[in-house]
Design an enzyme around this catalytic site. Structure first.
Site, PDB file in Angstrom:
ATOM      1  N   CYS A  70      44.636  49.583  16.961  1.00  0.00           N
ATOM      2  CA  CYS A  70      43.665  50.678  17.017  1.00  0.00           C
ATOM      3  C   CYS A  70      42.457  50.374  17.909  1.00  0.00           C
ATOM      4  CB  CYS A  70      43.230  51.050  15.599  1.00  0.00           C
ATOM      5  SG  CYS A  70      42.433  52.669  15.485  1.00  0.00           S
TER       6      CYS A  70
ATOM      7  N   ARG B  68      41.390  64.441  14.062  1.00  0.00           N
ATOM      8  CA  ARG B  68      41.740  63.098  13.596  1.00  0.00           C
ATOM      9  C   ARG B  68      43.233  63.047  13.304  1.00  0.00           C
ATOM     10  NH1 ARG B  68      38.528  59.184  13.030  1.00  0.00           N
ATOM     11  NH2 ARG B  68      39.255  57.253  12.096  1.00  0.00           N
TER      12      ARG B  68
ATOM     13  N   HIS C  88      48.213  51.052  11.411  1.00  0.00           N
ATOM     14  CA  HIS C  88      47.580  50.197  10.406  1.00  0.00           C
ATOM     15  C   HIS C  88      48.583  50.002   9.271  1.00  0.00           C
ATOM     16  CE1 HIS C  88      43.528  50.581  12.155  1.00  0.00           C
ATOM     17  NE2 HIS C  88      43.804  51.866  12.355  1.00  0.00           N
TER      18      HIS C  88
END
Length: 263
Positions: A108, A142, A206
């Site tokens: 990320c 997002r 993640h």
């Protein structure tokens, strides 16, 4: 800070076989469980008969003399800004390690900083070190949820994305994989996720990524061992083999559950 994890782990003929792993900026770039990637590498190295030496590198710390692998996690825009000055002091060192085929995993925020630049939603530009031929733009939307992608090398990769930066690959840049199903990936437009160059992987996954994807863990470990010792040669007692099999079975179960859950 260096951690002598697994000190004394012996290989054939009682020889110690260290593998030095750098955890890059864990103080500011370690959210959404990315420390689990370090723990996974440490445990699997032990189970393969190597001696993991974990070096946590934060701003102002001395750089380790030996580096066999580098792991970097995600962070907020503020975390990226905090490490920026120190990060660029280490840029030449990191680029040299990349060129020397040191395996790396960047998640990320660190994936973005290994690219060309990240332009935040307010127009602030954070330059990267140009390892990946990618650039990132902050957007209102997002991208968050479980993600499944396919890689020719690793098969199905399963993780969890949570980012508002949208990353675009320059022509000819190899993605880590291509998104399947409802995932968004690099930008939600071209179906790509992550990037590859030499032995370096960048990704938005993640979760953390490595506990659920043993093939990627073993790729990093094999690359590190081969570079340092000329080969990847596991040296395992039966108990180590059995424990590794249990871990991989647990990972397979976690993959099935994550893949079946809606975003």
């Amino acid at each position: 800070m260096d951690e002598a994890n697994g000190a004394g782990q012996a290989g054939p003929l009682g020889q110690s076989r260290p593998i030095d792993v750098v955890s890059l900026y864990p103080k500011d770039m370690n959210i959404y469980g990315d420390w689990g990637n370090v723990l996974t590498i440490r445990r699997r190295l032990k189970l393969y008969g190597y001696e993991p030496r974990i070096h946590t590198y934060n701003q102002g710390d001395p750089w380790p003399e030996q580096v066999d692998m580098v792991l970097g996690g995600g962070g907020q825009d503020s975390g990226q800004e905090k490490i920026s000055d120190d990060f660029f002091k280490r840029a030449d060192t990191l680029r040299a390690l990349v060129a020397d085929d040191v395996p790396m995993l960047m998640i990320c925020g660190m994936y973005q900083l290994f690219g060309e630049y990240f332009e935040t939603i307010d127009g602030t530009r954070l330059d990267g070190i140009g390892v990946f031929g990618v650039y990132t733009e902050g957007r209102e939307q997002r991208m968050i949820g479980n993600l499944v992608e396919h890689s020719d090398q690793f098969g199905d990769i399963i993780g969890y994305e949570n980012h508002s930066g949208q990353t675009f690959l320059r022509d000819g840049v190899e993605p880590l994989g291509h998104v399947e199903g409802e995932g968004r990936g690099n930008n939600g437009e071209d179906g790509t996720e992550g990037a590859r160059v030499h032995n370096v992987i960048g990704t938005y996954m993640h979760g953390s990524l490595l506990p659920k994807n043993p093939k990627i863990s073993d790729f990093l470990i094999a690359a590190a061992a081969t570079r340092r010792y000329g080969e990847f040669r596991p040296w395992q007692e039966e108990g180590q083999k059995a424990e590794l099999a249990r871990i991989d079975e647990t990972a397979a179960n976690a993959r099935r559950v994550a893949a079946s859950r809606p975003r």
